[in-house]
Design a protein around this motif. Structure first.
Motif, PDB file in Angstrom:
ATOM      1  N   ALA A  37      15.131   5.301   7.068  1.00  0.00           N
ATOM      2  CA  ALA A  37      15.385   4.469   5.887  1.00  0.00           C
ATOM      3  C   ALA A  37      15.188   5.261   4.604  1.00  0.00           C
ATOM      4  O   ALA A  37      15.898   5.045   3.616  1.00  0.00           O
ATOM      5  N   ARG A  38      14.226   6.185   4.614  1.00  0.00           N
ATOM      6  CA  ARG A  38      14.008   7.018   3.431  1.00  0.00           C
ATOM      7  C   ARG A  38      15.223   7.909   3.175  1.00  0.00           C
ATOM      8  O   ARG A  38      15.632   8.094   2.028  1.00  0.00           O
ATOM      9  N   VAL A  39      15.783   8.450   4.239  1.00  0.00           N
ATOM     10  CA  VAL A  39      16.992   9.276   4.095  1.00  0.00           C
ATOM     11  C   VAL A  39      18.154   8.412   3.606  1.00  0.00           C
ATOM     12  O   VAL A  39      18.889   8.780   2.685  1.00  0.00           O
ATOM     13  N   ALA A  40      18.325   7.233   4.220  1.00  0.00           N
ATOM     14  CA  ALA A  40      19.442   6.352   3.856  1.00  0.00           C
ATOM     15  C   ALA A  40      19.338   5.902   2.403  1.00  0.00           C
ATOM     16  O   ALA A  40      20.363   5.717   1.733  1.00  0.00           O
ATOM     17  N   ILE A 100      30.763  -1.033  -3.977  1.00  0.00           N
ATOM     18  CA  ILE A 100      29.481  -1.096  -3.287  1.00  0.00           C
ATOM     19  C   ILE A 100      29.610  -1.021  -1.758  1.00  0.00           C
ATOM     20  O   ILE A 100      28.838  -0.283  -1.119  1.00  0.00           O
ATOM     21  N   PRO A 101      30.540  -1.756  -1.098  1.00  0.00           N
ATOM     22  CA  PRO A 101      30.628  -1.660   0.366  1.00  0.00           C
ATOM     23  C   PRO A 101      30.798  -0.249   0.912  1.00  0.00           C
ATOM     24  O   PRO A 101      30.169   0.090   1.925  1.00  0.00           O
ATOM     25  N   PRO A 102      31.626   0.628   0.300  1.00  0.00           N
ATOM     26  CA  PRO A 102      31.690   1.998   0.826  1.00  0.00           C
ATOM     27  C   PRO A 102      30.343   2.717   0.782  1.00  0.00           C
ATOM     28  O   PRO A 102      29.992   3.461   1.712  1.00  0.00           O
ATOM     29  N   ALA A 103      29.578   2.491  -0.298  1.00  0.00           N
ATOM     30  CA  ALA A 103      28.262   3.122  -0.390  1.00  0.00           C
ATOM     31  C   ALA A 103      27.313   2.563   0.664  1.00  0.00           C
ATOM     32  O   ALA A 103      26.504   3.298   1.248  1.00  0.00           O
ATOM     33  N   LEU A 104      27.395   1.246   0.920  1.00  0.00           N
ATOM     34  CA  LEU A 104      26.584   0.652   1.985  1.00  0.00           C
ATOM     35  C   LEU A 104      26.975   1.227   3.342  1.00  0.00           C
ATOM     36  O   LEU A 104      26.115   1.480   4.190  1.00  0.00           O
ATOM     37  N   ALA A 105      28.268   1.446   3.552  1.00  0.00           N
ATOM     38  CA  ALA A 105      28.730   2.019   4.823  1.00  0.00           C
ATOM     39  C   ALA A 105      28.193   3.437   5.004  1.00  0.00           C
ATOM     40  O   ALA A 105      27.765   3.823   6.104  1.00  0.00           O
ATOM     41  N   VAL A 106      28.187   4.214   3.933  1.00  0.00           N
ATOM     42  CA  VAL A 106      27.623   5.568   4.006  1.00  0.00           C
ATOM     43  C   VAL A 106      26.132   5.492   4.319  1.00  0.00           C
ATOM     44  O   VAL A 106      25.595   6.293   5.096  1.00  0.00           O
TER      45      VAL A 106
END
Length: 468
Positions: free
Chosen positions: A398-401, A437-443
């Motif tokens: 989670a820290r990396v994400a 925002i969704p593309p960033a969430l997907a990454v």
């Protein structure tokens, strides 16, 4: 008595009332013990009723629940609930379930908790994101309120903005977080009376137009809005501060339940009536309907009610968002030594945060992009460490994400705003300006999964060999 003089008189009485409540909160704080920790936390002694009214008041912002909420229902009918009210109610339901587990960590603020669980680097990211997001929101609310109230007061908008900021800084300086909540309670009562009055005025003798869902929002728009709003609101520090300031888990849950009940009336019921009235009175409007609807519902002699209602709505949102900035700067910014115990510094930090937001308000036209970026920073940056709180095995990933999501949302925002790439084809999604925002969430999802798998494979290989 002229209307502008009456407006100034009403505004002065409102300001004096808020200052009196701030001073009363300061007296109550001294009874608990005059210290900086109590200044920020209200000694974790607040009731669920007061916190529920405080959260409800701060949620009922001018631009959010009034202008935007009515516009969605006017345009989409009942389908507009999926684009605001339903994600909000889902978020409150999740917090109702999660509050005992979050309070069990013992931390007060989001920054403190993330530093405690995820380390100082994540605490730094949290402090940066919260500073940017809540300064943008606070400045936007000051700017919106100043523009709306200036014509009623017959004064320049920048001067009205400065007056609002000075008032909030004064009562926040006097009573800290307890003053924020106590003034929110009074503002909530004013807001409720104002909205109920508008609902009564919206009733038309010939009846109201039905809120038929034509055209309905697209399924893609509904799903993306639900995803973005829920992940962002679950990471909102102002909600966290309220349930951690409660005197018990029961009171924290009561605050969430009370806010949900109020939302059914003031975020769904009243805006629905106003939207139905707008469809009757303004069937072909291409502009925002709420300002034009007010002109129909309230004759000039009743505009003083608009002043009081808008001022109460604005003050609550300004004090709430500025308080998050102040807590972040003075208490939760990562440092070698523990946060300062100097009460005087705590007071000045609370005032400084408000005046920093005032500067943002004065520059709001040139900083409008910052407002659109802010929602993405919460969703793509801080949702992952929030998720990691409940799944210890995911905390390292989670820290990396969080860091990957933070830079991914900056990149996707810049790509879309520069016109180099458009992530969403849905017109409604492009109008909301959250398609990046969704593309960033997907990454972020890929970073979370990839980091978790890498660590799972790597750790057994690095396990120490037994001695011969």
């Amino acid at each position: 008595m002229t209307m502008d003089l009456l407006a100034w008189l009403g505004g002065t009485l409102l300001a004096l009332g808020m200052l009196a409540l701030g001073l009363w909160a300061g007296i109550a704080e001294r009874r608990h013990g005059a210290d900086s920790e109590g200044f920020w936390t209200a000694h974790r002694s607040l009731s669920g009723w007061s916190l529920g009214m405080s959260l409800s008041a701060s949620m009922l912002s001018v631009s959010w629940s009034l202008v935007y909420g009515v516009e969605l229902l006017y345009r989409y009918g009942w389908g507009g609930l999926w684009l605001l009210a339903i994600p909000w109610l889902v978020t409150l339901g999740l917090f109702y379930l999660l509050v005992p587990r979050l309070r069990a960590f013992g931390a007060f603020s989001q920054g403190e908790l993330f530093g405690q669980v995820h380390g100082r680097k994540l605490q730094l990211l949290t402090a940066l994101v919260l500073s940017v997001v809540f300064l943008a929101w606070c400045g936007a609310e000051i700017a919106a309120a100043g523009e709306l109230l200036a014509p009623m007061l017959q004064a320049p908008a920048p001067l009205v903005m400065a007056g609002l900021a000075l008032l909030v800084a004064a009562y926040s300086w006097a009573g800290g977080f307890r003053a924020v909540v106590l003034t929110d309670v009074a503002q909530f009562l004013l807001i409720a009376v104002f909205l109920v009055f508008l609902a009564v005025r919206s009733w038309q003798p010939q009846g109201l137009s039905p809120l038929a869902p034509i055209p309905a929002p697209s399924l893609w728009l509904v799903l993306v809005t639900l995803l973005v709003y829920v992940t962002g609101w679950l990471s909102e520090a102002d909600i966290w501060l309220r349930f951690t300031a409660a005197k018990s888990d029961t009171h924290a849950r009561l605050a969430m339940a009370f806010t949900a009940g109020v939302s059914l009336v003031l975020v769904i019921g009243v805006p629905a009536l106003l939207a139905a009235a707008a469809r009757t009175l303004l069937p072909q409007s291409q502009d925002l309907v709420f300002p034009r609807l007010l002109a129909h519902l309230l004759p000039p002699q009743l505009h003083i009610l608009v002043l009081g209602g808008f001022a109460a709505v604005a003050l609550s949102t300004i004090s709430t968002t500025a308080n998050v900035v102040a807590v972040t700067w003075a208490r939760d910014w990562p440092r070698e030594k523990a946060h300062s115990s100097n009460l005087s510094w705590a007071r000045w930090a609370s005032a400084l945060a408000v005046f920093a937001a005032l500067v943002v308000a004065w520059l709001s036209r040139s900083l409008s992009e910052l407002f659109y970026l802010s929602a993405g920073l919460l969703s793509a940056g801080l949702f992952w460490p929030t998720l990691g709180l409940f799944y210890p095995s995911l905390r390292e990933a989670a820290r990396v994400a969080a860091w990957v999501g933070f830079f991914a949302v900056l990149a996707s925002f810049l790509l879309e705003r520069s016109g180099l790439f458009r992530f969403a084809a849905d017109p409604g999604l492009n109008e909301l300006a959250i398609g990046y925002i969704p593309p960033a969430l997907a990454v972020g999802v890929l970073a979370l999964a990839g980091s978790w798998l890498w660590m799972k494979v790597k750790k057994p290989q690095e396990a120490p060999q037994p001695r011969q």
